[in-house]
Design an enzyme around this catalytic site. Structure first.
Site, mmCIF file in Angstrom:
data_model
loop_
_atom_site.group_PDB
_atom_site.id
_atom_site.type_symbol
_atom_site.label_atom_id
_atom_site.label_comp_id
_atom_site.label_asym_id
_atom_site.label_seq_id
_atom_site.Cartn_x
_atom_site.Cartn_y
_atom_site.Cartn_z
ATOM 1 N N GLU A 158 0.843 -1.158 -0.156
ATOM 2 C CA GLU A 158 0.051 -0.032 0.022
ATOM 3 C C GLU A 158 0.752 1.233 -0.148
ATOM 4 O O GLU A 158 1.625 1.519 0.892
ATOM 5 C CB GLU A 158 -0.953 0.084 1.122
ATOM 6 C CG GLU A 158 -1.709 1.318 1.477
ATOM 7 C CD GLU A 158 -2.592 1.534 0.333
ATOM 8 O OE1 GLU A 158 -2.105 2.698 -0.243
ATOM 9 O OE2 GLU A 158 -3.361 0.986 -0.245
ATOM 10 N N LYS A 159 0.581 2.283 -0.913
ATOM 11 C CA LYS A 159 1.631 3.324 -1.231
ATOM 12 C C LYS A 159 1.185 4.231 0.170
ATOM 13 O O LYS A 159 1.915 5.027 0.260
ATOM 14 C CB LYS A 159 1.332 3.861 -2.632
ATOM 15 C CG LYS A 159 0.287 4.695 -3.077
ATOM 16 C CD LYS A 159 0.422 5.303 -4.314
ATOM 17 C CE LYS A 159 -0.339 6.707 -4.344
ATOM 18 N NZ LYS A 159 -0.039 7.326 -5.473
ATOM 19 N N LEU A 200 -4.095 1.629 5.442
ATOM 20 C CA LEU A 200 -4.769 0.674 4.611
ATOM 21 C C LEU A 200 -6.386 0.989 4.558
ATOM 22 O O LEU A 200 -7.010 1.828 5.041
ATOM 23 C CB LEU A 200 -4.866 -0.636 5.388
ATOM 24 C CG LEU A 200 -3.283 -1.387 5.715
ATOM 25 C CD1 LEU A 200 -3.248 -2.366 6.283
ATOM 26 C CD2 LEU A 200 -2.303 -1.447 4.583
ATOM 27 N N GLY A 201 -6.930 0.318 3.296
ATOM 28 C CA GLY A 201 -8.254 0.474 3.283
ATOM 29 C C GLY A 201 -8.621 1.208 1.634
ATOM 30 O O GLY A 201 -9.940 1.296 1.595
ATOM 31 N N THR A 205 -5.268 -1.696 -7.508
ATOM 32 C CA THR A 205 -4.910 -0.179 -7.377
ATOM 33 C C THR A 205 -6.227 0.727 -7.449
ATOM 34 O O THR A 205 -5.856 1.890 -7.222
ATOM 35 C CB THR A 205 -3.753 0.042 -8.294
ATOM 36 O OG1 THR A 205 -4.091 -0.417 -9.422
ATOM 37 C CG2 THR A 205 -2.437 -0.456 -7.930
ATOM 38 N N VAL A 264 -23.853 9.243 -8.237
ATOM 39 C CA VAL A 264 -24.103 8.835 -6.860
ATOM 40 C C VAL A 264 -23.021 9.836 -5.984
ATOM 41 O O VAL A 264 -23.692 10.369 -5.107
ATOM 42 C CB VAL A 264 -23.252 7.470 -6.674
ATOM 43 C CG1 VAL A 264 -23.297 7.054 -5.128
ATOM 44 C CG2 VAL A 264 -24.167 6.563 -7.433
ATOM 45 N N ILE A 265 -21.696 9.976 -6.142
ATOM 46 C CA ILE A 265 -20.848 10.752 -5.494
ATOM 47 C C ILE A 265 -21.416 12.337 -5.425
ATOM 48 O O ILE A 265 -21.394 12.911 -4.140
ATOM 49 C CB ILE A 265 -19.561 10.876 -5.820
ATOM 50 C CG1 ILE A 265 -18.959 9.213 -6.141
ATOM 51 C CG2 ILE A 265 -18.577 11.620 -5.023
ATOM 52 C CD1 ILE A 265 -17.749 9.172 -6.732
ATOM 53 N N HIS A 294 -44.184 -6.865 10.689
ATOM 54 C CA HIS A 294 -45.149 -5.644 10.472
ATOM 55 C C HIS A 294 -45.139 -5.000 11.809
ATOM 56 O O HIS A 294 -45.155 -5.593 12.845
ATOM 57 C CB HIS A 294 -46.665 -5.963 10.325
ATOM 58 C CG HIS A 294 -47.507 -4.766 10.366
ATOM 59 N ND1 HIS A 294 -47.571 -3.844 9.262
ATOM 60 C CD2 HIS A 294 -48.408 -4.336 11.312
ATOM 61 C CE1 HIS A 294 -48.418 -2.987 9.792
ATOM 62 N NE2 HIS A 294 -48.825 -3.108 10.957
#
Length: 466
Positions: A33-34, A38-39, A143, A183-184, A444
């Site tokens: 991961e650069k 993380l994530g 990536t 969406v964004i 219900h």
């Protein structure tokens, strides 16, 4: 040099899930991961922080507009503390990314921080604080993507911004101009609309959320206009210029007339592009498509047999959960298993309020494919649960095969639609008919009763509560 069965480049939902599944299946696994956390986009500057701000702004709007009706009196003015709102968002991000750190340790996955690039098809150079090289029998490229722009727009990341900057503003815009009605743009537009901004959406296509069923676009458009959004569809943006604290957006409408919109911030949300910068795929001989995606076959394998690619960097919808499914899929293929993914059954969600969710075929797709289908639709306002919570907007629509009654698509706008769509995915995974769903007992009062009622409506038009 450290050697691995699998090395994964990128730690977004696709990458970290692939790493976990590979480790579970007994492979010695590394993840590269650069960034320092993380994530990927989703956890750091995408899904998670945007939902945190959507929830916070929703609470504020409820307090201002609805508490009194609920019999809750708050003395004094209700104020937005944007600094605290952004801080809470960051704490949610920190907890979530910290959880990924824990999962990597738990599954004995080696984590390398730095930019991973191919030396050849089995060796990766990692440029971080130091330069390291590792060897891997198999490599998974995960990536992800970066926000796209338009060639004539200069993103100064101060006033002309992407979703990344919109998640950490230090002031509430007076007038936020959103380029892109997907969406964004709509989610972040709603965050700031709730907090007091004027919001103008400029969309090139003839409707917002243009990739979803047109019935959803029409309903969400109606709801957002009721919330005082200004929505300009069929508008082609031709220039964005910043003058001090003002941003001037010029666009041509469908009649070819020039429209000028002035705001203090402009959010450019015209989609995302696959991200392969610095990956040096040429050194491994991996082919890219003309759209800049990694070219893969049905097994997500590139033209180099030991290299795979998943998530936003390959074809298909740019969705975190699609990437996760692909990560598990590749891990299981490497373990000699025979997994499957049905791309038709990966749901799409817009986290505005009301939420929008969809799975399967749209009416437009069924018409194009000349499928004989029937429609069952039920309005959310006819539910007792909707009235109790004052969430009356929206509907559930079920599309079923006219001959076999098999459910072909489910489309909904309403409170908790993001959670409700899972029922539709389960039903369609097991190839349920509309009648099957109509005969299932739904508690219900719940929002999911709208799914049962829509199924009843698709089954000989016999919904009970309309």
């Amino acid at each position: 040099m450290n050697s691995y069965d699998v090395a994964i480049i990128g730690s977004g939902p696709g990458g970290y899930v692939a790493a976990i599944r590979c480790a579970q299946l007994g492979m010695k696994t590394a993840i590269i991961e650069k960034y320092s956390t993380l994530g990927g986009t989703c956890l750091n500057v995408g899904c998670i922080p945007s939902k945190a701000l959507l929830d916070s702004s929703h609470h504020y709007e409820d307090a201002v507009k609805h508490f009194e009706e609920h019999g809750i009196d708050i003395p004094g003015d209700i104020k937005v503390n944007l600094k605290q709102m952004i801080a809470r968002k960051q704490s949610v991000v920190d907890q979530t990314t910290g959880g990924i750190d824990f999962l990597m340790k738990k599954n004995k996955i080696d984590v390398y921080e730095g930019l991973g690039s191919f030396k050849d098809a089995t060796h990766i150079t990692i440029k971080g604080k130091e330069t390291t090289e590792i060897e891997a029998k198999n490599i998974i490229i995960a990536t992800g993507s970066k926000p796209s722009s338009l060639p004539f727009i200069t993103l100064d990341k101060e006033r002309v911004i992407t979703s990344t900057e919109a998640l950490k503003l230090t002031e509430i815009p007076k007038h936020l101009v959103v380029i892109g009605g997907g969406v964004i743009g709509l989610e972040l537009g709603q965050v700031y609309k709730r907090l007091g901004s004027e919001v103008t959406v400029v969309e090139y296509m003839d409707r917002i959320i243009p990739t979803m069923d047109s019935g959803l676009s029409k309903e969400l458009n109606k709801v957002l206009k009721k919330q005082k959004f200004t929505i300009n569809t069929s508008h082609k943006v031709k220039s964005v210029e910043r003058k001090g604290k003002e941003v001037i957006v010029k666009a041509d409408n469908k009649k070819g007339e020039e429209v000028i919109i002035k705001g203090d911030y402009c959010l450019v949300s015209v989609g995302r592009r696959p991200y392969t910068d610095g990956l040096n795929v040429e050194a491994a001989g991996v082919k890219l498509t003309d759209r800049g995606q990694i070219e893969v076959n049905d097994h997500l394998q590139t033209n180099v047999k030991n290299i795979y690619a998943i998530g936003d960097v390959v074809k298909g919808a740019m969705l975190a959960h699609k990437a996760e499914e692909e990560g598990v899929f590749v891990a299981e293929i490497l373990a000699g298993q025979k997994p499957h993914i049905d791309y038709n059954l990966i749901p799409g969600v817009v986290y505005t309020w009301p939420e929008v969710a969809s799975v399967g075929k749209t009416e437009e797709q069924l018409q194009e494919e000349k499928v004989d289908y029937k429609v069952g639709q039920f309005p959310m306002r006819a539910l007792g649960r909707s009235r109790a919570s004052m969430d009356l907007d929206g509907f559930v629509k079920i599309l079923a095969d006219k001959k076999t009654d098999e459910i072909l698509g489910v489309h909904m706008v309403g409170a908790r639609a993001a959670d409700m769509i899972a029922e539709a995915v389960v039903a369609m995974e097991f190839r349920a008919s509309a009648e099957d769903v109509s005969r299932m007992s739904h508690a219900h009062p719940t929002f999911t009763e709208a799914i049962k009622e829509a199924a009843l409506a698709a089954t000989e038009d016999r919904a009970l509560h309309i």
